[in-house]
Design a protein around this motif. Sequence first.
Motif, PDB file in Angstrom:
ATOM      1  N   VAL A 112      -0.209  -5.696 -12.672  1.00 30.71           N
ATOM      2  CA  VAL A 112      -1.214  -5.125 -11.770  1.00 30.71           C
ATOM      3  C   VAL A 112      -2.595  -5.145 -12.433  1.00 30.71           C
ATOM      4  O   VAL A 112      -3.607  -5.393 -11.770  1.00 30.71           O
ATOM      5  CB  VAL A 112      -0.809  -3.685 -11.349  1.00 30.71           C
ATOM      6  N   ARG A 113      -2.650  -4.915 -13.750  1.00 29.01           N
ATOM      7  CA  ARG A 113      -3.947  -4.983 -14.456  1.00 29.01           C
ATOM      8  C   ARG A 113      -4.588  -6.347 -14.283  1.00 29.01           C
ATOM      9  O   ARG A 113      -5.799  -6.464 -14.033  1.00 29.01           O
ATOM     10  CB  ARG A 113      -3.738  -4.708 -15.953  1.00 29.01           C
ATOM     11  N   ARG A 124       0.810  -1.216   0.000  1.00 30.46           N
ATOM     12  CA  ARG A 124       0.000   0.000   0.000  1.00 30.46           C
ATOM     13  C   ARG A 124       0.847   1.272   0.000  1.00 30.46           C
ATOM     14  O   ARG A 124       0.376   2.349  -0.340  1.00 30.46           O
ATOM     15  CB  ARG A 124      -0.956   0.014   1.208  1.00 30.46           C
ATOM     16  N   ASN A 179      -3.141  -0.796  -7.133  1.00 29.46           N
ATOM     17  CA  ASN A 179      -4.215  -0.699  -8.121  1.00 29.46           C
ATOM     18  C   ASN A 179      -3.684  -0.150  -9.443  1.00 29.46           C
ATOM     19  O   ASN A 179      -2.534   0.321  -9.525  1.00 29.46           O
ATOM     20  CB  ASN A 179      -5.377   0.144  -7.594  1.00 29.46           C
ATOM     21  N   VAL A 180      -4.543  -0.203 -10.457  1.00 31.40           N
ATOM     22  CA  VAL A 180      -4.105   0.126 -11.816  1.00 31.40           C
ATOM     23  C   VAL A 180      -3.769   1.609 -11.950  1.00 31.40           C
ATOM     24  O   VAL A 180      -2.766   1.987 -12.580  1.00 31.40           O
ATOM     25  CB  VAL A 180      -5.193  -0.276 -12.837  1.00 31.40           C
ATOM     26  N   GLU A 181      -4.591   2.474 -11.360  1.00 33.95           N
ATOM     27  CA  GLU A 181      -4.392   3.912 -11.524  1.00 33.95           C
ATOM     28  C   GLU A 181      -3.015   4.342 -11.020  1.00 33.95           C
ATOM     29  O   GLU A 181      -2.298   5.116 -11.667  1.00 33.95           O
ATOM     30  CB  GLU A 181      -5.482   4.694 -10.782  1.00 33.95           C
ATOM     31  N   TRP A 216      -2.623 -11.140  -4.359  1.00 36.47           N
ATOM     32  CA  TRP A 216      -1.671 -10.030  -4.514  1.00 36.47           C
ATOM     33  C   TRP A 216      -0.285 -10.413  -4.004  1.00 36.47           C
ATOM     34  O   TRP A 216       0.730  -9.850  -4.410  1.00 36.47           O
ATOM     35  CB  TRP A 216      -2.194  -8.780  -3.781  1.00 36.47           C
ATOM     36  N   GLN A 249      -9.093  -9.421  -8.725  1.00 39.07           N
ATOM     37  CA  GLN A 249      -9.731  -8.932  -7.502  1.00 39.07           C
ATOM     38  C   GLN A 249     -11.176  -8.523  -7.787  1.00 39.07           C
ATOM     39  O   GLN A 249     -12.094  -8.838  -7.015  1.00 39.07           O
ATOM     40  CB  GLN A 249      -8.940  -7.741  -6.946  1.00 39.07           C
ATOM     41  N   GLN A 250     -11.363  -7.872  -8.939  1.00 39.34           N
ATOM     42  CA  GLN A 250     -12.711  -7.437  -9.338  1.00 39.34           C
ATOM     43  C   GLN A 250     -13.611  -8.673  -9.552  1.00 39.34           C
ATOM     44  O   GLN A 250     -14.769  -8.696  -9.106  1.00 39.34           O
ATOM     45  CB  GLN A 250     -12.585  -6.639 -10.625  1.00 39.34           C
ATOM     46  N   ALA A 273      -5.686  -6.802 -10.611  1.00 36.34           N
ATOM     47  CA  ALA A 273      -6.856  -5.984 -10.301  1.00 36.34           C
ATOM     48  C   ALA A 273      -8.120  -6.586 -10.908  1.00 36.34           C
ATOM     49  O   ALA A 273      -9.193  -6.577 -10.302  1.00 36.34           O
ATOM     50  CB  ALA A 273      -6.644  -4.552 -10.797  1.00 36.34           C
ATOM     51  N   SER A 274      -8.007  -7.132 -12.113  1.00 36.66           N
ATOM     52  CA  SER A 274      -9.162  -7.793 -12.724  1.00 36.66           C
ATOM     53  C   SER A 274      -9.546  -9.033 -11.921  1.00 36.66           C
ATOM     54  O   SER A 274     -10.727  -9.341 -11.754  1.00 36.66           O
ATOM     55  CB  SER A 274      -8.841  -8.192 -14.169  1.00 36.66           C
TER      56      SER A 274
END
Lengths: 335, 335, 335, 335
Positions: A311-312, A75, A100-102, A166, A318-319, A315-316
């Motif tokens: 990370v993309r 984090r 995260n992606v951003e 992660w 995780q989504q 994150a997907s």
Amino acid sequence: MADLRFGIIGWGYWGPKIARNLESVSHASVSMVADLDKHRVAMVASQQPGMRTTTEINELLASDVDGVVIATPVRTHYQLAKQALLRGKHVLVEKPLTANVEEAEELVSLARQVGRVLMVGHTFEYSPAVNEMRKLVQSGELGKIYCVEAERVNLGLFRRDINVIWDLAPHDVSILLYLFGQTPTQVRVQANAHLLPHIHDVAHLDLGFSDGMTAHIHVSWLHPCKIRRVTVIGDARMVVYDDTNPAEMVKIYNKGADVNVDPVVSYRHGAITIPHIDWMEPLRLECEDFANAIRTGEPPRASGEVGLSVVRVLASAQQALDMSARAGIVTAVPA
Amino acid sequence: MADLRFGIIGWGYWGPKIARNLESVSHASVSMVADLDKHRVAMVASQQPGMRTTTEINELLASDVDGVVIATPVRTHYQLAKQALLRGKHVLVEKPLTANVEEAEELVSLARQVGRVLMVGHTFEYSPAVNEMRKLVQSGELGKIYCVEAERVNLGLFRRDINVIWDLAPHDVSILLYLFGQTPTQVRVQANAHLLPHIHDVAHLDLGFSDGMTAHIHVSWLHPCKIRRVTVIGDARMVVYDDTNPAEMVKIYNKGADVNVDPVVSYRHGAITIPHIDWMEPLRLECEDFANAIRTGEPPRASGEVGLSVVRVLASAQQALDMSARAGIVTAVPA
Amino acid sequence: MADLRFGIIGWGYWGPKIARNLESVSHASVSMVADLDKHRVAMVASQQPGMRTTTEINELLASDVDGVVIATPVRTHYQLAKQALLRGKHVLVEKPLTANVEEAEELVSLARQVGRVLMVGHTFEYSPAVNEMRKLVQSGELGKIYCVEAERVNLGLFRRDINVIWDLAPHDVSILLYLFGQTPTQVRVQANAHLLPHIHDVAHLDLGFSDGMTAHIHVSWLHPCKIRRVTVIGDARMVVYDDTNPAEMVKIYNKGADVNVDPVVSYRHGAITIPHIDWMEPLRLECEDFANAIRTGEPPRASGEVGLSVVRVLASAQQALDMSARAGIVTAVPA
Amino acid sequence: MADLRFGIIGWGYWGPKIARNLESVSHASVSMVADLDKHRVAMVASQQPGMRTTTEINELLASDVDGVVIATPVRTHYQLAKQALLRGKHVLVEKPLTANVEEAEELVSLARQVGRVLMVGHTFEYSPAVNEMRKLVQSGELGKIYCVEAERVNLGLFRRDINVIWDLAPHDVSILLYLFGQTPTQVRVQANAHLLPHIHDVAHLDLGFSDGMTAHIHVSWLHPCKIRRVTVIGDARMVVYDDTNPAEMVKIYNKGADVNVDPVVSYRHGAITIPHIDWMEPLRLECEDFANAIRTGEPPRASGEVGLSVVRVLASAQQALDMSARAGIVTAVPA
């Protein structure tokens, strides 16, 4: 050749390992260590008399080090890497690049603006065994790839801030992206939080690629055995990479099934080959790549862009996990 | 004790194996073999001079055999078992019991009506290693069970009429039901047909149970190694059952992770124990159970009801697979 | 093709196995079984209704069988084989051929006189894995052979009449003679009788060959693990044959040490290759060779002459053991 | 606690390893390195800026270091250790202690006279796995010990000055002496010099102990696999210690053969237990023992006396080898 000085932020599991390997790179040295924990800092100071240490991370960022290694909880990656880049430092961030992606996109963009190296600690991209696998895939020797099975399980170490996806899957996702040079287009996840609420400790990921190839990744903190294995199933050859078996890390099976008319399928059973691999410590090669990228301006193998791609995928995943928890997209078994 | 006579329908892979084991049961013998293929029938006749053989299955069903073994393709199980029961024969059907739930329900109901034994060839329920596992689970020695990981992969043998789920997963599903005495309440499936269109050759099943336990089953016809492994993860002990390692089939790991306050999780690392297992051939024990059920009227371990439960799980998995193919319930990974 | 009828003398461990394999040879059948133990004979009679059985060995020798299999204790081999040959029977004797050299010489000579096949049950000469090894040795692919390490250990089975050398070493000695086509010229032995007086249960044999090659054979009835391994060390390649690992029975290591000037020795580390071996049951091939030798007059692979050579080595080992027990040729370690 | 300063003589394979471990001992540091090779010395100087280095060994011996580590070729051990002791240094010598018994005796005697620690680098005596084995032996849990089988083989590393017995067997001999607390009374050797004349590269040692226990040691520089295994055969339990398998280093087999009247021998087949071993680096523990012996005056575990005992066994083995080469005490196999 000018000497490179490095600073390490975070003196937990990875910090000391990376420091030792950076020290062994020629014309490179670690000149400063920062950690919020004053006990850890005191320990470094006593063990390595010449080393500058601090509990103030800004002090390290303000120092004259050329490169910064960020080996802290996930984090914090984004903020620390951003500050380091803004101060003109080259940055190596432990995996995953960000949470995260951003954040990952912003770091990649920022590194480009300031003209500094942004690299992520995907150690396995530097493993000679993974590179042997990549050569087999890229040369076409394995034929068309049907699917990949990856397994990375062991007992612990549980983390409080991130789940097992992660924590462990960055290794396998980065290996897949590196082996095949493409990112998956879809992902499905089945995961469970057995031990601690909301911290998933066992997960199965299914990745789909645009050419029909599929990959299954099994990661777990709850398993009695240490398994680190990637199996690549091609129509010409099948390969098993077992990271826990130093003497036989890559096994190439000349076997398979071929589609015919009658009988429908026939089988090939040929020899198994275990290539000799000239072993070099992946972390050492990673550190050399970092130093080399700083010196030459060439992007490192595990570049920020690669870190963003990984990370993309995470994150997907995780989504997908969050959605499936809400939607309950499962099939009931009638009693 | 009266002698039991058995007839075998289907002389492919399983027929001869079951015949040999039935022969070794005391006061039991195989007196007739039926197969549609006249070459196979001729071969049996030449090798076993005294054996009655036929290509007319009705001839076998009309004979004086007490029990019938149905070792034919799955799609024929229902019709053959039904006819045999209607003629008053006791019936042992190869797994899976039938190709769908309705057929299985009808057979179970019919067997009850006519008062004959209906049994299914879930060989692993007779494995001494699986029974050792069951003892560990049932005694509470493993503690609360978090999850199970099952793997059954190898190269081939591809079948034209059923996919890998119906071919291999009956073993693992029957083992799970036998170990835990409960059926899953939900199932998710990820499967692919890499080699032949519409015949899925690699599959991952996720089963959920009402008490929170989960099970993952990986079955594949496309793998370079023969793996047959079931890992049961309890909070007190973890156990690995490896069917390919005769000297160390069941390994009990006294290790685990315990939830505390600070640190959140601690780890136990104790001894590994490999119990000695008095090995007996599972197929032999299965045949003895069939003969015993006929003689005593006691239901066999792998009863028709058990076979029905397994078919229910398989049918739900197939339904999940069909639905997911239509609905595309996956998460896209942005480029 | 005329049918061959065989009689089996001795229904212990090997008798039934050989019988089953002889039955599967085309145009061959077992028509009679003899054993001194009436319970065993009764068991055969009940299990195989058509089989002629007797406790009078002379009855079998006087019968019309073409070939006789002698699967009895070693001390009886000579007398039984002699009688069978004198009655014109072809003879397959379990290994070792006889209990001493003189008996073996006489049998070989007698078989030649009466024009009958004399064969010994050196099963490993028929193993596809051993034949793969032999191809590697004979083709020169391994280079000059430095030495061989053979290991055949497990718990039990203790015998009362012979020691572990006569029980287990025939396998390894026959493999060595078959691989290299030469007999050793000298032998040294170190053995111990730990459990029963005078019955040596652990032994190490050192064999020397005229070309400088050496072989070490370790046989033991007192070992926790089942090990059956032969390692051949050549200057070009090294090969390990592990009979307990069906998936990787023969492993060829392209590695070695080469003599140079400076540094004195350099090392090669190349790939490992595991050839695919088309497996066939060695005992089945042995039985086919017996039938074929009877039909064609061609000597079988494991001929009486080969059996004699193996007995010569075993007898020399026994002599070395007896002498060393008397002479105490060891070096004292000063206190 | 006063700080201890150490000097390292010899910067080859072991020197840097011991230095690193000494550094991690609390209140201990390496302050000087000596090596005849100026390139090595220069390398140390560049990598460790604060370290004093020299190519003059006398300079190190004359310095103020408290303890000296001698990590040089065997033939130099005696002279260097003698000089160091005469200058009042505590001494740790790499194994074997010396090249012959007289030298070892003199060093042990000298150390006693000057009141300094003399220690030998028998690293395996500090292995937690070996200590687990020792506990099993000493507690009587294994019962009466019949015999031991030790194997230590791999490809290379060939040495020019000593044969494989002096290179590798010190490990196994020191393990045996440590496990059983007694020295063998006799030794037999079979060895060969396959690659270089007069430098034996494969050897089999047979050791006899006064209580009837025997031990076989197989050491080789010419083997494709890395094997480091010690098997202890007791009448109550059998144990295998496999140093190459970190997850299962010590395996206790509850199996054996018992002597009865009828049948003569019966077998026990019980569970296998793999105790959890808290792993600590043996070399680290060895260095701590050296520092502790200096501080307390207590003799270290691997004392000079122990080193002398091991040299006695090795020298007897060498004598046996020399004699057998002259006397040809082998048994000829008749052609």
